[in-house]
Design an enzyme around this catalytic site. Structure first.
Site, PDB file in Angstrom:
ATOM      1  CG  ASP A  97     120.359  39.352 118.665  1.00  0.00           C
ATOM      2  OD1 ASP A  97     119.112  39.354 119.027  1.00  0.00           O
ATOM      3  OD2 ASP A  97     121.128  38.787 119.258  1.00  0.00           O
ATOM      4  CB  CYS A 109     115.787  11.140 110.250  1.00  0.00           C
ATOM      5  SG  CYS A 109     116.073  11.704 108.590  1.00  0.00           S
TER       6      CYS A 109
END
Length: 1429
Positions: free
Chosen positions: A953, A1009
């Site tokens: 995975d 941000c």
């Protein structure tokens, strides 16, 4: 009453037609001034009212039929196209509607009365009457050089009235007016135009929901395009039918919502569907007279700051100086009958005169609030003085184009006109020219065609232009304009202009590419453009090519050619070619001028070597593709239908015939097909070949079949799969906007649209099948209709079947031989398998030594199939997985059950598979694969396997296993799933590419941000919460343990030694908890730090009412201003955060805590209440606001901590070892913390809270998995595994294997053959990824001996040798010559059991014969050096 059904009826158009109806201010209603009746502002409501009995009776009372009889001789039915339902007034040449009140308003208007009076006078005088506005113009009068003189019309014609009957939209006013006669006028754009002031189409959105308060939410993730005060019209709403055909004013709320005001009075409740479409509004623009504009100008700026007016205070911009100087030059010319120049007459220079005049105009403009830059003003005076008599063609061209657009705007009423001044200048160029020196130089030059140019830029620059060696790419619209300017400026007349364009001239080019004319059609653009430019200026040296620029066009864009040019100019229409030319300019350090246009929009972009960014540094706007499903099955607008039609055209009439020609051109194609050879793409053209037409009748028949296929059968296919009344489990209809249920179209022989489709389709079939057809046949409607009627149409049948086969495998098996062998075998559990693949392959499967990595969802399915097929029962299956079984695994990893939780996956999987088939030989490990896992993935182990299977995975482990298979020449089967999507990928040694040759998709990170300071959704809050968890509970404790485990750590700290990362753990040590109470206190402090102080920090730096210099608020969506949260002991969310945080602190600080302590709510609340919280103080922290900036890396030595502080930290943590907690999505304690933290952060930013499951999914990065996808992928894997087994028995071509890409939700399955590995010729060797070079070493072999052996054996001269990331040898390394004498065993230290090392050797390219495909770099394969041969 006649209503024009051809026009679009809107509320505004009805109000214009019926003046008695007026809008009620601030209400969405209409009032009739005759009856005082109020009605909703909807088209259907207005039409119902005006057709009603009350309004019609009032209309009759208001209307004077006697007056109509008096004037009816002047009114007649219109014969003008599109106005057949209107009347035409012969006195005024106007069209008017037939409504009685409209006729009455016209005959009572000023224009009609004035025209009627004039008609009466003509009758009395016996003269012929000419309608107003269409009389002959007076003869033009010439008075000196006065440019203001013009051909005038009569006084009647120049009067501008406020006449409601004015139909100037039908007959535009083309009068020229004197500037002194201009009065203030108004311009409007027609509200019914598709293009409004910005030239764009009306926008529309699909609706997802409308609340009773009038909040409209748009469907999907698209942003709505509307702004405040836009008008939208609704249609196709279900539940709010009264809002359909209703216009409402918009108030923008956010990118997905807008308000239309309260709609509760309309009745009904929104159910589904609906479209909101923008209604174009009239834009009224006021124009001032020339005299007013001279003293109070409104000037368009080119710096993006809109218009300048004298109300804008501060420093006067440059364009105002240009404005007043141009006025001064105009007055100067009137006074002195000439233009100014740098001379003196009667001891007064033109400069002084011009300056005085300009200052007069400037003083009229400015006030005490303006500041004047005298230096700039005087410089401009000086430069304009020198260049006043000149003419600069590029500025003339730019201004001419802009003025031409204003003419179009005036005539059409589309786009927005300028208000009212525009100045273009090249001051930034002119100020760099030494004009006094150039002016003196001009006196000695005989004037020629370039004299006016010299007066603008000087002779030096004119000569420089003449010497240019310029290369222009593209000869379209911009290219033609540029060539015109090159001719006018004399560019390259002493150098060379080179142009190239691979296109030929088409009819559609003639409307804007003015160098081309009708006789040039189908000729090369560049050839004709060069000839036309040379005709303009015979001095021009111009050379043309018809080559395309791009990768591989070295003939025209070679380094030698580009280096020989001085300037490159792009006049291209595609991004790829622009970027290619940009790269050539950057490589060769050449300047580039780039440009482009799209409708009324355009751009220029200059690239200056060594100074500016290149074109490729810019982010070109990405064309958003229309979703495939919209084009294929769910069109939402006419654009989707058009794209579908074009794709059908290209597929049917271009791609398939081209593919047919390509295949049929291959050598011995029919023999190869007859012999059963697989021919690429052959099945795709079978229908094309089968349905080849031989005459016109067959073309018509085929076209008629296409009609039913496209417009009947396709609709029935969709409705069969998704019935018209289909609803989901919540009762929501499947067919809701934007999805529209199709309606099958029954062919109608008398329907022109149906017939025209068949005819146009048949004509093109005749062309591609090379069938000669006469016009008589095409135009014989009766006969063609008979052919169509005789076409046999197959009835529609449901198409919902799926077939999967492994024919490419089966055809390689000798079934007769295998069947005879099976007769001799006693049937057992593998009998049905033998009947499919034969006993030989069954035995081959049994002998396999197979290694599978990963025992998750796919791993479980594969083990089941290994057991059913008896794989490895006479050999060995080895599996490994380092994970343990979690609760979330149980829904799809069917080998695991509740009793297996927390046990190793590989162990339980092996046991479960063995239970299915006791013959299976299976061995399990719990080791992780990756760099350093040599125990499980050693060369010895991998070489002993026959097949490797990945059930992983993550990409890193996949690539690692791929590298091990390539190194040891072993086959690999790779796979993966994500929700309904899946793939399989087979790697065949020596034949196919490896997995690492593929480009895996890159996950797009959330901007730092957004996570840190400006979350926009619950995902951002969850990511922040997980990062806080990992930082606080895992990273810092782990870092502490790592540092404290170092030898003599406290002595080294006491001695002042710098220890990496030590300052980062100081707070962790200082705040070490020793009991449960301290854990609760610390958790309470964290609450204020995260959800109060953080918000105050942000608001301190960016106050809530902060605006930028344009008055735009800083805190506007998607940025949300945070609200500090005050801790509330009685708020469950607040308490749960503190409790969950305290529990985890107790674990990492190894504090024993009983359930009684945790569950004692009253006592815990008392501890929380007694916690001392430090008040917030402003901190000057750096807050990142740029979404492109990544998370900053902290210094290893940040902070300054005193010795006493370290002593306190040491005492606090003496002999303490932290217990870091790695994140685990199935740990309820951890999810408690992350869920509480996420929802508190969401609350702080005013976001909607998330549910626990969704937060767990985001935090745990849980990839949606479906058992059905896993099962499908696993079955496809095993088919490829059987092929690999067969390849051990016989040689198989690469074409036998298949890679699959599936999406079972659509459904969508694609099978493709693996790509063959790329072969490069290095020296005398053909090399690919499977190649290996070997050098047999010995204990005495030196590096120099190794290099000599490599040169001798492989004809490679190494210049760089490395082992992994370590450099072994490079000529520029210190002591490189002494390195050559060292023994290889010393340079490559290794353990006793390691027998070789793989070395990367980079050769000297100048000494190596390398042949590649031009797109890849030739690198020899790693050289395996054996330590002892």
């Amino acid at each position: 009453m006649d209503i024009d059904t051809n026009s679009t009826v809107t509320v505004n158009s009805l109000l214009k037609t019926y003046p008695s109806l007026k809008r009620i201010p601030d209400k969405d209603r209409i009032k009739c001034s005759w009856t005082q009746h109020e009605i909703p502002a909807r088209v259907d409501a207005i039409e119902k009212y005006i057709q009603g009995k009350k309004y019609q009776q009032t209309l009759k009372k208001k209307f004077d039929y006697d007056s109509l009889d008096l004037y009816k001789e002047f009114l007649e039915p219109s014969t003008k196209k599109n106005h057949e339902k209107q009347l035409f007034c012969k006195l005024t040449s106007r069209h008017l509607n037939k409504e009685p009140h409209h006729i009455m308003k016209h005959i009572e208007g000023k224009k009609f009365k004035r025209a009627y009076a004039l008609w009466q006078k003509c009758q009395e005088d016996g003269t012929e009457y000419a309608p107003v506005g269409r009389r002959k113009k007076k003869q033009q009068m010439s008075v000196g050089d006065d440019d203001d003189e013009y051909v005038d019309l009569s006084d009647d014609e120049i009067v501008v009235e406020d006449d409601d009957d004015d139909l100037s939209d039908l007959y535009p006013d083309f009068r020229r007016l004197r500037a002194s006669d201009l009065k203030e006028e108004e311009a409007t754009t027609n509200e019914d135009n598709d293009n409004n002031a910005n030239g764009e189409q009306s926008k529309e959105v699909f609706i997802n929901h409308i609340s009773p308060e009038g909040i409209v939410t748009v469907a999907g993730d698209e942003r709505h395009p509307f702004q405040d005060n836009d008008i939208v019209l609704f249609r196709e709403l279900i539940g709010l039918e009264n809002l359909n055909k209703c216009e409402r004013t918009v108030k923008d709320l956010n990118i997905h919502q807008f308000s239309i005001g309260d709609i509760s009075s309309l009745g009904g409740e929104y159910k589904r569907g609906g479209i909101a479409r923008e209604v174009k509004q009239q834009i009224q623009i006021n124009f001032k007279s020339l005299n007013e504009q001279i003293i109070n100008p409104r000037i368009l700026t080119i710096d993006g700051s809109d218009y300048w007016t004298k109300n804008i205070t501060g420093e006067i911009p440059q364009l105002i100086y240009v404005h007043v100087i141009m006025l001064a030059i105009s007055e100067f010319k009137q006074l002195y009958q000439r233009l100014p120049e740098p001379i003196e007459i009667n001891e007064e220079s033109d400069q002084i005169r011009l300056t005085n005049l300009a200052k007069k105009y400037l003083n009229e403009l400015i006030s005490k609030d303006h500041s004047v830059n005298e230096d700039r003003f005087n410089h401009l005076i000086k430069y304009l003085l020198y260049s006043a008599k000149g003419s600069f063609a590029p500025l003339c061209s730019a201004m001419g184009g802009f003025v031409g657009q204003q003419v179009l705007t005036s005539i059409t009423g589309k786009f927005t006109p300028i208000q009212q001044w525009l100045y273009l200048d090249a001051y930034e160029l002119i100020k760099e020219i030494p004009f006094e020196e150039e002016y003196n130089l001009l006196k000695s030059i005989t004037p020629d065609r370039y004299q006016s140019l010299r007066l603008c830029i000087g002779d030096t620059l004119v000569q420089c232009l003449a010497k240019q060696r310029l290369f222009m790419v593209g000869c379209g619209a911009i290219g033609c304009e540029l060539l015109k300017l090159f001719a006018l400026l004399g560019v390259g007349r002493n150098g060379q202009i080179t142009i190239t364009d691979h296109d030929h001239i088409e009819k559609s080019n003639l409307n804007r590419q003015f160098l081309f004319h009708k006789q040039h059609l189908n000729q090369p653009k560049s050839t004709i453009a060069a000839e036309s430019a040379h005709d303009m200026n015979k001095e021009l040296k111009i050379k043309s090519y018809t080559l395309k620029v791009g990768v591989g066009t070295s003939d025209i864009c070679s380094d030698k050619f580009i280096s020989d040019q001085t300037i490159i100019v792009n006049a291209l229409d595609n991004i790829e070619a622009r970027r290619y030319m940009d790269s050539r300019c950057v490589t060769n350090k050449k300047p580039l001028i780039e440009s482009g246009t799209m409708g009324p929009k355009g751009h220029t972009f200059v690239v200056v070597p060594f100074k500016s960014e290149s074109y490729s540094n810019q982010n070109d706007p990405i064309d958003k593709d229309v979703p495939y499903c919209n084009v294929k099955s769910f069109p939402a607008n006419i654009e989707h239908c058009t794209i579908w039609a074009r794709e059908k055209f290209e597929s049917t009439f271009h791609m398939k015939p081209s593919l047919y020609n390509s295949i049929m051109a291959q050598a011995n194609i029919w023999n190869r097909i007859s012999n059963g050879e697989t021919i690429d793409d052959l099945p795709k053209i079978y229908k094309f070949m089968k349905r080849k037409c031989t005459n016109w009748n067959e073309c018509v028949n085929l076209a008629r079949e296409k009609f039913d296929k496209y417009f009947s059968h396709k609709a029935r296919d969709l409705l069969h799969k998704f019935p018209a009344d289909m609803v989901d489990d919540k009762g929501i209809p499947y067919w809701k906007l934007p999805k529209r249920a199709p309606t099958p179209i029954e062919f109608d022989i008398n329907n022109d649209l149906h017939y025209n489709f068949v005819l146009s389709c048949a004509k093109i079939f005749a062309i591609i099948y090379a069938i000669p057809v006469a016009n008589e046949q095409i135009n014989n409607v009766e006969k063609n209709k008979n052919i169509i009627s005789g076409t046999k149409i197959e009835p529609w049948q449901p198409r919902n079947k799926l077939y999967l086969d492994a024919f490419e495998l089966i055809k390689e098996i000798p079934f007769e031989e295998e069947y005879n062998r099976i007769k001799l075998i006693t049937p057992d559990r593998y009998q049905s398998l033998r009947l499919c693949i034969g006993d030989t392959l069954v035995q081959c499967l049994a002998k396999q030594r197979l290694f599978m990595v990963g025992c998750g969802a796919i791993g479980c399915e594969l083990l089941k199939l290994f057991a059913l097929l008896g794989v490895g029962r006479n050999g060995q299956i080895t599996i490994t997985d380092h994970d343990h079984i979690e609760k979330s695994n149980l829904n799809r990893q069917f080998l695991f059950h509740k009793q297996h939780l927390n046990q190793p996956k590989s162990t339980i999987a092996a046991e479960s598979a063995h239970d299915m088939n006791k013959e299976l030989k299976i061995k399990s490990y719990t080791l992780k694969v990756g760099v350093g896992t040599s125990d499980i993935c050693s060369d010895k182990f991998i070489s002993d396997q026959t097949i490797i299977v990945n059930a992983l995975d993550n990409i890193e482990a996949r690539r690692y296993m791929d590298s091990r298979c390539v190194t040891n020449k072993k086959p690999l089967i790779e796979s993966g799933t994500m929700g309904p999507k899946g793939h399989t990928f087979v790697v065949v040694p020596f034949k196919s590419e490896s997995y690492s040759n593929q480009n895996d998709p890159i996950d797009k990170d959330v901007p730092y941000c957004n996570v840190k300071s400006f979350p926009a959704n619950i995902e951002h809050c969850t990511i922040w919460a997980r990062e806080k968890f990992e930082s606080t509970f895992h990273m810092k404790p782990s870092l502490y343990n790592s540092i404290m485990a170092q030898a003599n750590i406290w002595s080294r700290i006491s001695n002042g030694e710098t220890i990496d990362d030590l300052p980062k753990i100081y707070k962790f040590m200082k705040r070490k908890c020793t009991n449960w109470n301290e854990c609760v206190n610390l958790a309470r402090e964290k609450f204020d730090k995260y959800f109060s102080h953080k918000a105050r920090d942000l608001l301190h730096k960016f106050p809530a009412d902060m605006v930028d210099d344009k008055g735009v608020p800083y805190w506007k969506l998607p940025k949300r201003a945070p609200t500090p949260i005050d801790f509330d002991i009685n708020n469950d969310l607040h308490y749960n955060f503190v409790l969950s945080c305290a529990k985890i602190f107790a674990i990492i600080y190894a504090i024993p805590v009983t359930n009684e302590q945790i569950n004692n709510v009253e006592k815990n609340k008392n501890i929380i209440s007694e916690t001392k919280i430090e008040p917030w103080q402003p901190r000057n922290k750096v807050i990142i606001t740029d979404p492109t900036v990544a998370k900053p890396t902290q210094s290893k030595h940040e902070g300054d901590i005193s010795t006493d502080e370290w002593k306190f930290a040491q005492e606090r943590t003496k002999d303490y070892k932290a217990s870091p907690i790695p994140f685990e999505k199935d740990d309820d304690f951890q999810i408690d913390f992350i869920a509480a933290a996420t929802n508190l952060r969401a609350q702080m930013y005013g976001l909607e809270a998330g549910d626990r499951y969704e937060i767990k999914r985001i935090a745990g990065r849980i990839v949606p998995a479906i058992g059905t996808t896993t099962s499908t992928v696993s079955g496809l894997i095993i088919i490829e595994l059987v092929k690999l087994c067969l390849s051990q028995l016989k040689e198989l071509p690469l074409e036998i294997y298949r890679n699959f890409y599936i999406n079972i939700a659509l459904p969508f399955l694609i099978a493709s053959e693996p790509l063959a590995c790329t072969v490069q010729k290095i020296g005398k060797f053909d090399v690919n990824i499977w190649s290996s070079f070997e050098i047999k070493g010995n204990p005495n072999m030196t590096l120099e001996g190794f290099i000599q052996e490599v040169e001798k054996k492989y004809d490679i001269k190494p210049v760089l040798i490395s082992e992994g990331v370590k450099s072994v040898y490079a000529p520029w390394m210190p002591k490189a010559s002494s390195q050559l004498k060292r023994k290889m065993d010393e340079l490559l230290p290794h353990k006793a059991n390691v027998t070789y090392s793989d070395l990367v050797v980079l050769p000297d390219d100048n000494d190596m014969d390398v042949q590649t495909d031009g797109n890849s770099e030739a690198t020899p394969p790693p050289i395996r050096y054996y330590f002892n041969s």
